[in-house]
Scaffold this motif. Sequence first.
Motif, PDB file in Angstrom:
ATOM      1  N   ARG A  65      65.627  76.345  53.238  1.00 46.27           N
ATOM      2  CA  ARG A  65      64.536  77.068  52.584  1.00 46.27           C
ATOM      3  C   ARG A  65      63.300  76.186  52.520  1.00 46.27           C
ATOM      4  O   ARG A  65      63.368  75.012  52.120  1.00 46.27           O
ATOM      5  CB  ARG A  65      64.952  77.503  51.181  1.00 46.27           C
ATOM      6  CG  ARG A  65      66.101  78.503  51.152  1.00 46.27           C
ATOM      7  CD  ARG A  65      66.291  79.054  49.760  1.00 46.27           C
ATOM      8  NE  ARG A  65      65.128  79.784  49.298  1.00 46.27           N
ATOM      9  CZ  ARG A  65      65.019  81.120  49.279  1.00 46.27           C
ATOM     10  NH1 ARG A  65      66.011  81.867  49.719  1.00 46.27           N
ATOM     11  NH2 ARG A  65      63.923  81.699  48.829  1.00 46.27           N
ATOM     12  N   ALA A  66      62.165  76.803  52.867  1.00 46.14           N
ATOM     13  CA  ALA A  66      60.899  76.064  52.865  1.00 46.14           C
ATOM     14  C   ALA A  66      60.375  75.827  51.461  1.00 46.14           C
ATOM     15  O   ALA A  66      59.514  74.963  51.260  1.00 46.14           O
ATOM     16  CB  ALA A  66      59.856  76.814  53.689  1.00 46.14           C
ATOM     17  N   ASP A  67      60.871  76.572  50.474  1.00 47.47           N
ATOM     18  CA  ASP A  67      60.372  76.428  49.110  1.00 47.47           C
ATOM     19  C   ASP A  67      61.172  75.411  48.293  1.00 47.47           C
ATOM     20  O   ASP A  67      61.028  75.331  47.074  1.00 47.47           O
ATOM     21  CB  ASP A  67      60.368  77.779  48.390  1.00 47.47           C
ATOM     22  CG  ASP A  67      61.728  78.465  48.375  1.00 47.47           C
ATOM     23  OD1 ASP A  67      62.681  77.933  48.998  1.00 47.47           O
ATOM     24  OD2 ASP A  67      61.858  79.539  47.754  1.00 47.47           O
ATOM     25  N   ASN A  93      62.613  82.906  55.046  1.00 46.71           N
ATOM     26  CA  ASN A  93      62.309  81.931  53.983  1.00 46.71           C
ATOM     27  C   ASN A  93      62.480  80.470  54.403  1.00 46.71           C
ATOM     28  O   ASN A  93      62.416  79.581  53.550  1.00 46.71           O
ATOM     29  CB  ASN A  93      63.157  82.194  52.728  1.00 46.71           C
ATOM     30  CG  ASN A  93      62.927  83.564  52.140  1.00 46.71           C
ATOM     31  OD1 ASN A  93      61.792  83.994  51.974  1.00 46.71           O
ATOM     32  ND2 ASN A  93      64.019  84.273  51.846  1.00 46.71           N
ATOM     33  N   SER A  94      62.701  80.217  55.706  1.00 48.07           N
ATOM     34  CA  SER A  94      62.909  78.837  56.154  1.00 48.07           C
ATOM     35  C   SER A  94      61.627  78.131  56.571  1.00 48.07           C
ATOM     36  O   SER A  94      61.662  76.942  56.910  1.00 48.07           O
ATOM     37  CB  SER A  94      63.910  78.806  57.321  1.00 48.07           C
ATOM     38  OG  SER A  94      65.203  79.175  56.898  1.00 48.07           O
ATOM     39  N   GLY A  95      60.502  78.849  56.591  1.00 45.07           N
ATOM     40  CA  GLY A  95      59.250  78.211  56.972  1.00 45.07           C
ATOM     41  C   GLY A  95      59.090  78.090  58.471  1.00 45.07           C
ATOM     42  O   GLY A  95      59.749  78.792  59.244  1.00 45.07           O
ATOM     43  N   ASP A  96      58.200  77.171  58.893  1.00 46.22           N
ATOM     44  CA  ASP A  96      57.989  76.988  60.326  1.00 46.22           C
ATOM     45  C   ASP A  96      58.870  75.854  60.836  1.00 46.22           C
ATOM     46  O   ASP A  96      59.664  75.272  60.098  1.00 46.22           O
ATOM     47  CB  ASP A  96      56.511  76.740  60.648  1.00 46.22           C
ATOM     48  CG  ASP A  96      55.965  75.496  59.965  1.00 46.22           C
ATOM     49  OD1 ASP A  96      56.738  74.574  59.657  1.00 46.22           O
ATOM     50  OD2 ASP A  96      54.738  75.440  59.740  1.00 46.22           O
ATOM     51  N   THR A  99      59.596  72.413  59.128  1.00 47.76           N
ATOM     52  CA  THR A  99      60.628  72.315  58.093  1.00 47.76           C
ATOM     53  C   THR A  99      61.983  72.027  58.722  1.00 47.76           C
ATOM     54  O   THR A  99      62.768  71.217  58.211  1.00 47.76           O
ATOM     55  CB  THR A  99      60.698  73.613  57.271  1.00 47.76           C
ATOM     56  OG1 THR A  99      59.406  73.929  56.757  1.00 47.76           O
ATOM     57  CG2 THR A  99      61.682  73.479  56.121  1.00 47.76           C
TER      58      THR A  99
END
Length: 277
Positions: A65-67, A93-96, A99
């Motif tokens: 998860r990117a957050d 939700n994993s971002g680019d 990440t």
Amino acid sequence: MTVFGIDISNNNGPDIDLAQVAREGFSFVFAKVTEGDYFVDRTWPRYRDAARANGLLLAGYHYLRADCDVQAQADLFLEHLGDAPSMVDFEENSGDLSTFWAFVRAMNARGRQVDLSYIPRWYWQRIGSPDLSQVPGLIQSSYVSGVGYASELYPGDDSRFWNGFGGKTVDILQFTDSALVAGHHVDADAFRGSLDDLRRLLGHPTPATEGVLMALDEAQQSDLYRKVTEIWDQLLGPDGQGWPQLGQDTDGRHLTLVDALAKLSGEICAGGTGSAA
């Protein structure tokens, strides 16, 4: 040949009989271990032990998860993964891709490698279709319609679902989320190759080579991997591209440590060393 496996987590419940999964002809299991820096899948220990007890090849996966802090995610994952091969679930939700690579580096810094990368084609397109040529063990998902046995749903070794993307060949195809396996509806995967091929992809020694490392425990193998990686980097430079501070060759490429020593040796010889009386 093509071998089949399943992908499971707490979402499938805790009671999938992996002995029955093996009897139905499946060869491998990918099971969820953690998500972000906060979630531990309670089904992992049971499925891990049952997979091993029934001769199923195994990998544990982390939903990235990117957050959440990448370092904390790597710590949580490795705390619960144990010595199983590792897989990164990189999707919603994993971002680019930065990440993804940050997590890979965090794993490497802890003496572990990432063996498999679940990156669906749709998510790759959403994040701008980046280069995937260096990601380890690409798993992509494209689902057929319908519900039934995996062997009946599988679209075949020549299906367009196997087409590579991002400069990377698809290693494993998740082709349905509705395969009927051991009385449950689960994700099913296909691998075009032998069990030994899959073992190699997962970082396992094959029967012909397993004696090389069998005397080392998990910590020693991780330490050996870290040291070999460090030696490689020192000799060849970042990403094998040489060291900028050592100069360049005639083609403008950065010199490796060996190149720089050879150049220095040549300059010394060209300058002459005199003779002893």
